[in-house]
Design an enzyme around this catalytic site. Structure first.
Site, PDB file in Angstrom:
ATOM      1  N   TYR A 128      -8.763   7.335   2.410  1.00 12.34           N
ATOM      2  CA  TYR A 128      -7.737   7.334   1.351  1.00 12.34           C
ATOM      3  C   TYR A 128      -7.245   8.746   0.998  1.00 12.34           C
ATOM      4  CZ  TYR A 128      -5.810   6.435  -3.351  1.00 12.34           C
ATOM      5  OH  TYR A 128      -5.003   6.374  -4.468  1.00 12.34           O
TER       6      TYR A 128
ATOM      7  N   THR B 140     -19.655  11.644 -13.421  1.00  9.78           N
ATOM      8  CA  THR B 140     -18.647  11.913 -14.458  1.00  9.78           C
ATOM      9  C   THR B 140     -17.230  11.769 -13.893  1.00  9.78           C
ATOM     10  OG1 THR B 140     -18.849  14.266 -13.946  1.00  9.78           O
ATOM     11  CG2 THR B 140     -20.069  13.453 -15.856  1.00  9.78           C
TER      12      THR B 140
HETATM   13  P1  NAD Z   1      -1.671  -1.040  -7.176  1.00 11.73           P
HETATM   14  O1  NAD Z   1      -2.512  -1.501  -6.038  1.00 11.73           O
HETATM   15  O2  NAD Z   1      -1.703  -1.830  -8.421  1.00 11.73           O
HETATM   16  O3  NAD Z   1      -0.165  -0.847  -6.711  1.00 11.73           O
HETATM   17  C1  NAD Z   1       0.205  -0.525  -5.414  1.00 11.73           C
HETATM   18  C2  NAD Z   1       1.198  -1.573  -4.956  1.00 11.73           C
HETATM   19  O4  NAD Z   1       1.640  -1.244  -3.632  1.00 11.73           O
HETATM   20  C3  NAD Z   1       0.574  -2.964  -4.890  1.00 11.73           C
HETATM   21  O5  NAD Z   1       1.282  -3.872  -5.699  1.00 11.73           O
HETATM   22  C4  NAD Z   1       0.694  -3.339  -3.427  1.00 11.73           C
HETATM   23  O6  NAD Z   1       0.959  -4.714  -3.184  1.00 11.73           O
HETATM   24  C5  NAD Z   1       1.843  -2.456  -2.971  1.00 11.73           C
HETATM   25  N1  NAD Z   1       1.830  -2.302  -1.524  1.00 11.73           N
HETATM   26  C6  NAD Z   1       0.756  -2.104  -0.722  1.00 11.73           C
HETATM   27  N2  NAD Z   1       1.147  -2.092   0.564  1.00 11.73           N
HETATM   28  C7  NAD Z   1       2.486  -2.266   0.563  1.00 11.73           C
HETATM   29  C8  NAD Z   1       3.446  -2.357   1.586  1.00 11.73           C
HETATM   30  N3  NAD Z   1       3.097  -2.265   2.877  1.00 11.73           N
HETATM   31  N4  NAD Z   1       4.736  -2.555   1.248  1.00 11.73           N
HETATM   32  C9  NAD Z   1       5.104  -2.685  -0.054  1.00 11.73           C
HETATM   33  N5  NAD Z   1       4.224  -2.605  -1.072  1.00 11.73           N
HETATM   34  C10 NAD Z   1       2.930  -2.398  -0.767  1.00 11.73           C
HETATM   35  O7  NAD Z   1      -2.121   0.466  -7.463  1.00 11.73           O
HETATM   36  P2  NAD Z   1      -1.708   1.444  -8.649  1.00 11.73           P
HETATM   37  O8  NAD Z   1      -2.938   1.740  -9.410  1.00 11.73           O
HETATM   38  O9  NAD Z   1      -0.513   0.954  -9.364  1.00 11.73           O
HETATM   39  O10 NAD Z   1      -1.352   2.749  -7.805  1.00 11.73           O
HETATM   40  C11 NAD Z   1      -0.013   3.157  -7.541  1.00 11.73           C
HETATM   41  C12 NAD Z   1      -0.035   4.428  -6.725  1.00 11.73           C
HETATM   42  O11 NAD Z   1      -0.766   5.438  -7.414  1.00 11.73           O
HETATM   43  C13 NAD Z   1      -0.713   4.298  -5.359  1.00 11.73           C
HETATM   44  O12 NAD Z   1      -0.028   5.084  -4.423  1.00 11.73           O
HETATM   45  C14 NAD Z   1      -2.086   4.862  -5.593  1.00 11.73           C
HETATM   46  O13 NAD Z   1      -2.672   5.360  -4.403  1.00 11.73           O
HETATM   47  C15 NAD Z   1      -1.778   5.963  -6.592  1.00 11.73           C
HETATM   48  N6  NAD Z   1      -2.954   6.332  -7.399  1.00 11.73           N
HETATM   49  C16 NAD Z   1      -3.434   5.460  -8.313  1.00 11.73           C
HETATM   50  C17 NAD Z   1      -4.535   5.804  -9.075  1.00 11.73           C
HETATM   51  C18 NAD Z   1      -5.104   4.885 -10.114  1.00 11.73           C
HETATM   52  O14 NAD Z   1      -6.080   5.276 -10.767  1.00 11.73           O
HETATM   53  N7  NAD Z   1      -4.562   3.702 -10.351  1.00 11.73           N
HETATM   54  C19 NAD Z   1      -5.171   7.054  -8.875  1.00 11.73           C
HETATM   55  C20 NAD Z   1      -4.657   7.899  -7.924  1.00 11.73           C
HETATM   56  C21 NAD Z   1      -3.533   7.550  -7.194  1.00 11.73           C
END
Ligand code: NAD
Length: 332
Positions: free
Chosen positions: A150, A222
């Site tokens: 990741y 943490t």
């Molecule tokens: P989430 O899984 O709720 O949202 C990601 C969305 O992307 C999902 O709805 C999924 O169906 C969609 N997706 C996956 N593959 C896809 C594809 N091939 N085509 C179209 N859509 C696709 O996650 P989130 O927490 O909302 O995270 C959003 C972004 O933020 C991501 O890039 C994640 O890596 C990044 N991020 C999130 C966090 C966190 O704590 N939530 C931390 C660091 C980074």
């Protein structure tokens, strides 16, 4: 639609859903929300948005998503909490197809600005080997030794954004999110993160089972946790800024996993026995966000106290737990 459309890729997800809602509320013009999931599995669906189900790993799908777009927020990724990313490294790395094809499609469509959601998982693991962690500065991503799978994908995609800006003139902006939590997100199923998982376990124990909760690891690791409203606010501030280098978007309120459970128990008004599962995915020992750079450049940083954010998160997760037990439709 003219060249005024704002695209939220991953709009069916947790952060994308909140972002689409905030953009619509601000009345910025047409919003197009795109996700691979069928609409009935989206966390939030807004009738006022154009909602498309597309697999953004495919270049043609990205061209459809970016057609007529002025700005793109690229949040789509195959991801989840530690349990997911430690066991699905190949799937996580396939998200590089999403970023690559979205960048290509956005550049070809003449998109003015492109936001990319990176992660604190890009940081060098050697700087996170103690619970007593020194908060991570943006420069700590190099020399590179990010989270396997990741984190490498995120670091690669950050660099793709940079090179598309330098070589093709696409204005890119990048935030490194630190553990975002809040209502209306994944709370069960294996992709949920620590705050939602602990809220669920405590709500279930409180509502039905009593007794104990399971905690992954010994609870002394943490982390800092960023409330969704701060995340959405920060995305907009970074998108509108002139800062082209990645910026931390994270709370600097450090807490142990045991401390996180204490806070949620306090909100729920219970004290439960804890069973620590030591043979589970746990991630790095300690991680916090150093906010000096975002403070100095944007005069802002996330400020919602963890307890306050957990109050609304726990209330929402508890509602889902009770609705699920009653057989009433819930958010997944
Ligand atoms: P989430 O899984 O709720 O949202 C990601 C969305 O992307 C999902 O709805 C999924 O169906 C969609 N997706 C996956 N593959 C896809 C594809 N091939 N085509 C179209 N859509 C696709 O996650 P989130 O927490 O909302 O995270 C959003 C972004 O933020 C991501 O890039 C994640 O890596 C990044 N991020 C999130 C966090 C966190 O704590 N939530 C931390 C660091 C980074």
């Amino acid at each position: 639609m003219g060249y005024e459309t704002t695209v939220v890729a991953g709009g069916g997800g947790f952060i994308g859903g909140h972002l689409a809602g905030a953009l619509l509320e601000r009345g910025i013009g047409p919003v197009r929300s795109v996700d691979i999931k069928p609409l009935d599995e989206w966390e939030q669906v807004f009738e006022k948005a154009e909602n498309l189900q597309l697999d953004l790993r495919l270049k043609e799908a990205c061209e459809r998503a970016c057609a007529g777009a002025r700005e793109v927020y690229c949040l789509a990724a195959d991801m989840g909490g530690m349990g997911f990313i430690e066991n699905n490294k190949g799937l996580c790395m396939l998200s590089s197809l999403i970023t690559t094809h979205m960048l290509q499609a956005a550049a070809a469509a003449g998109v003015e600005r492109f936001f990319y959601s990176s992660s604190a998982c890009v940081y060098n693991a050697e700087k996170q080997d103690s619970p007593d962690v020194t908060a991570l500065r943006e420069a700590d991503a190099y020399p590179a030794m990010p989270e396997d799978g990741y984190g490498w994908e995120k670091l690669f995609s950050e660099r793709m954004c940079r090179h598309f800006r330098e070589d093709f003139g696409l204005e890119t902006r990048i935030a490194r999110f630190h553990n975002v939590y809040g209502p209306v997100g994944t709370w069960r199923g294996g992709r949920e993160k620590a705050p939602a998982a602990l809220c669920r376990k405590i709500a279930e124990a409180t509502a039905f089972e009593g007794g104990s909760i399971e905690i992954w690891g010994d609870g002394t690791r943490t982390r800092s946790f960023t409330y969704i409203d701060d995340c959405i606010d920060g995305i907009e501030r970074i998108m509108r800024s002139d800062v082209t280098e990645p910026l931390n978007l994270g709370s600097s309120e450090l807490v142990t996993i045991n401390g996180l459970a204490d806070l949620i128990e306090d909100i729920a008004g219970v004290k439960l026995e804890r069973v620590h599962l030591l043979d589970t995915p746990k991630g790095v020992w300690g991680r916090n966000s150093d906010n000096s750079l975002i403070r100095s450049l944007l005069d802002w940083e996330p400020s919602t106290p963890l307890r306050k954010g957990l109050e609304s998160t726990y209330a929402w997760v508890r509602e889902q737990v009770i609705a699920a037990a009653a057989g009433t439709p819930t958010r997944r």
